[in-house]
Design a protein around this motif. Structure first.
Motif, PDB file in Angstrom:
ATOM      1  N   UNK A  30       0.847  -1.197   0.000  1.00 52.46           N
ATOM      2  CA  UNK A  30       0.000   0.000   0.000  1.00 52.46           C
ATOM      3  C   UNK A  30       0.885   1.250   0.000  1.00 52.46           C
ATOM      4  N   UNK A  31       1.932   1.189   0.790  1.00 52.96           N
ATOM      5  CA  UNK A  31       2.876   2.310   0.857  1.00 52.96           C
ATOM      6  C   UNK A  31       3.510   2.582  -0.507  1.00 52.96           C
ATOM      7  N   UNK A  32       3.894   1.523  -1.199  1.00 50.36           N
ATOM      8  CA  UNK A  32       4.528   1.695  -2.508  1.00 50.36           C
ATOM      9  C   UNK A  32       3.584   2.412  -3.474  1.00 50.36           C
ATOM     10  N   UNK A  33       2.317   1.980  -3.457  1.00 51.04           N
ATOM     11  CA  UNK A  33       1.356   2.598  -4.381  1.00 51.04           C
ATOM     12  C   UNK A  33       1.173   4.078  -4.034  1.00 51.04           C
ATOM     13  N   UNK A  34       0.932   4.338  -2.748  1.00 48.67           N
ATOM     14  CA  UNK A  34       0.637   5.727  -2.354  1.00 48.67           C
ATOM     15  C   UNK A  34       1.874   6.609  -2.536  1.00 48.67           C
ATOM     16  N   UNK A  35       3.018   6.133  -2.036  1.00 46.06           N
ATOM     17  CA  UNK A  35       4.234   6.946  -2.153  1.00 46.06           C
ATOM     18  C   UNK A  35       4.620   7.125  -3.620  1.00 46.06           C
ATOM     19  N   UNK A  36       4.458   6.080  -4.412  1.00 41.82           N
ATOM     20  CA  UNK A  36       4.807   6.177  -5.834  1.00 41.82           C
ATOM     21  C   UNK A  36       3.956   7.214  -6.545  1.00 41.82           C
ATOM     22  N   UNK A  37       2.646   7.182  -6.254  1.00 42.65           N
ATOM     23  CA  UNK A  37       1.758   8.152  -6.910  1.00 42.65           C
ATOM     24  C   UNK A  37       2.086   9.568  -6.441  1.00 42.65           C
ATOM     25  N   UNK A  38       2.305   9.731  -5.131  1.00 41.98           N
ATOM     26  CA  UNK A  38       2.624  11.071  -4.614  1.00 41.98           C
ATOM     27  C   UNK A  38       3.936  11.575  -5.223  1.00 41.98           C
ATOM     28  N   UNK A  39       4.914  10.677  -5.312  1.00 41.66           N
ATOM     29  CA  UNK A  39       6.204  11.061  -5.891  1.00 41.66           C
ATOM     30  C   UNK A  39       6.030  11.543  -7.335  1.00 41.66           C
ATOM     31  N   UNK A  40       5.306  10.745  -8.124  1.00 38.30           N
ATOM     32  CA  UNK A  40       5.111  11.111  -9.539  1.00 38.30           C
ATOM     33  C   UNK A  40       4.349  12.419  -9.670  1.00 38.30           C
TER      34      UNK A  40
END
Ligand SMILES: Nc1ncnc2c1ncn2[C@@H]1O[C@H](COP(=O)(O)OP(=O)(O)OP(=O)(O)O)[C@@H](O)[C@H]1O
Ligand SMILES: [Mg+2]
Lengths: 230, 291
Positions: B147-157
């Motif tokens: 879940x962290x990967x998805x959320x952090x990845x989207x926020x990063x992008x």
């Protein structure tokens, strides 16, 4: 002062400037008149450090410009308003205006620029390339007034514009001149430069064929017209 | 085919995890291509090096996941500076093909070197303690880390996208992509800008590598494996479109997950099928401006 002596420049193998000589004193407006292909834009590009192969002397306030990259030339306080205006299509009007970094104190404030060019203010959130040709030209001029550059290279600012717009640009240049800017004004419109330039250079085939003071321009107008092919 | 809604939803959520990696990687590729005109085939290798750097920081210095998220992109970015200045810079005046060949060769060389030093097997990297466990979504148990990967990845992008579209720094980048000569004539040091852009693009891949380390096998081939899919993503999205690459990355992750649930045999090929269809119907890609 900008001092150009025996300047040669090439595009690849093709030799375009042949021993160009001219001086632009501080605070003056100097015109460079010549036909299509005479080498006017190439002269501007050479000053700006954008030509690959050059030879001769080109100094500004005692600095040899030929050794500098374009960004270093800009940092000396020289700014270019190019013939194609080079408005960035991916940027809004406001972003175009704010793009060139401040390189010295004493540039125009954004408020002052908007006062000078009300159209630009109205369109500030549009894409740069959605402006009309005249508005793009004004934006291209406005853009370099903010930076504190004191030496402006204007490449055919009236090209392809309606007479009312040309008049507006003429008034703007008069105002800018009043503020003490130094301007090298490339033109094919003799009438336009007559009202504003202090010194006129005539260029043909990559070298200067004549230099006229403002006072001598009128009586040499036949020569100028012939040079411009009118 | 078997339609089990819970399975489909579950696989799509997991697909989004891959989608986040696709988005991070294709975003970096797009930024680099937009400004430098270089198709960076070494991108996957920087992703792999990011994972190895996280592994080494942990093994050698006992530095954990969270500091690695900051340190690794700095290290990979610095490596990017070296690569741009010593190698890529000399190619700008040549055809795009030369950049492609150079970065591809570089990718092989670095991957080979890592294989010699670490061997081909996968190395373990553990999930940070604070993200252990899973949340019950009703249709699946979703590990917190994913879940962290998805959320952090989207926020990063999205942050990178906002910086590019909404800040003066981003305006410089866009302007230099339009007309680098003019930007330089305004007093901006474009060569330095190119270097930093390459560094930032590969640093993004480095962050991706750190984020991948706990859930993918940390091995020399991990970059190549994912980057093949990422290039398909980039072709589908359209080279050079920033937002397009983010959206396409996430969407194709979802599609891959969906396919895994309904027709698992096709899950590794579905993206390439989409690529072929898009290439036929819209050769510039879904969001692409350039040919
Ligand atoms: N990129 C280029 N490559 C090769 N030759 C060029 C290039 N640009 C201009 N030239 C040539 O150099 C000569 C001078 O061109 P330049 O653009 O300086 O003329 P100009 O006086 O500005 O003309 P115009 O009034 O049409 O703008 C011309 O003969 C032109 O054909
Ligand atoms: Mg010209």
């Amino acid at each position: 002062m900008l001092d150009i002596a025996d300047l040669d420049a090439w595009y690849g193998e093709s030799h375009v400037l042949h021993g160009l000589n001219m001086q632009v004193p501080d605070g003056k407006v100097v015109s460079l008149l010549g036909r299509n292909g005479a080498g006017k834009t190439t002269t501007m590009r050479t000053i700006m450090g954008l030509m690959g192969k050059v030879r001769g002397r080109l100094s500004y306030e005692g600095t040899d410009l030929l050794k500098l990259r374009p960004d270093q030339v800009a940092r000396k306080g020289i700014a270019l308003c190019p013939e194609d205006r080079a408005i960035f299509p991916s940027l809004s009007v406001h972003e175009n205006l704010m793009l060139p970094p401040i390189i010295a104190q004493g540039g125009m404030s954004v408020e002052h620029i908007y006062e000078l060019f009300p159209n630009i203010k109205e369109r500030s959130s549009s894409r740069g390339t959605q402006l009309s040709g005249g508005e793009q030209q004004m934006l291209a001029i406005a853009r370099i007034l903010r930076t504190g550059a004191k030496f402006l290279l204007l490449d055919e600012p009236t090209e392809g514009l309606a007479p009312v717009i040309v008049q507006q640009i003429s008034r703007t240049l008069a105002e800018i001149k009043e503020m003490g800017y130094t301007i090298l004004l490339v033109e094919q419109n003799a009438h336009f430069v007559q009202g504003i330039a202090d010194i006129h250079y005539l260029i043909e085939n990559g070298h200067i064929v004549d230099r006229l003071e403002a006072g001598e321009f009128e009586k040499n107008i036949a020569k100028v017209d012939k040079l411009l092919g009118l | 085919m078997d339609f089990n809604l819970n399975l489909i939803l579950g696989q799509m959520v997991l697909g989004l995890v891959n989608g986040a990696f696709y988005a991070i990687l294709s975003l970096g590729l797009s930024i680099i291509f937009g400004l430098l005109g270089v198709i960076n085939f070494a991108h996957g290798v920087f992703f792999m090096l990011g994972a190895f750097a996280a592994y080494m920081l942990s093994e050698v210095f006992g530095i954990g996941y969270w500091p690695a998220l900051i340190l690794v992109p700095l290290m990979i970015g610095a490596l990017g500076v070296v690569v741009e200045v010593t190698l890529i810079r000399s190619l700008y005046k040549l055809d795009h093909l030369y950049g492609l060949l150079l970065t591809l060769g570089l990718a092989f060389a670095i991957e080979g070197l890592i294989r010699i030093v670490f061997g081909p097997q996968g190395l373990p990297y553990s999930i940070p303690d604070s993200l252990r466990g899973a949340i019950n979504l009703g249709f699946m148990f979703l590990p917190y880390y994913r879940a962290w990967v998805v959320i952090a990845g989207i926020i990063l992008c999205l942050s990178v996208w906002l910086v590019i579209e909404r800040t003066p720094l981003g305006a410089k980048l866009r302007a230099a992509t339009d007309n680098p000569q003019m930007v330089q004539a305004f007093g901006i040091n474009v060569p330095v800008m190119l270097t930093l852009t390459y560094a930032a693009g590969v640093a993004l891949a480095g962050i991706g590598g750190v984020m991948a380390a706990p859930i993918m096998s940390v091995d020399p081939a991990m970059g190549t494996n994912i980057v093949i899919v990422v290039f398909a993503v980039v072709v589908i999205g359209g080279m050079g479109s920033i937002f397009g690459s983010i959206l396409t990355g996430l969407a194709l992750g979802l599609l891959e997950g969906f396919t895994k649930a309904v027709f698992a045999e096709a899950s590794s090929t579905v993206i390439f099928v989409v690529m072929v269809i898009v290439l036929i119907a819209r050769p510039r890609g879904l969001f692409g401006k350039m040919a």
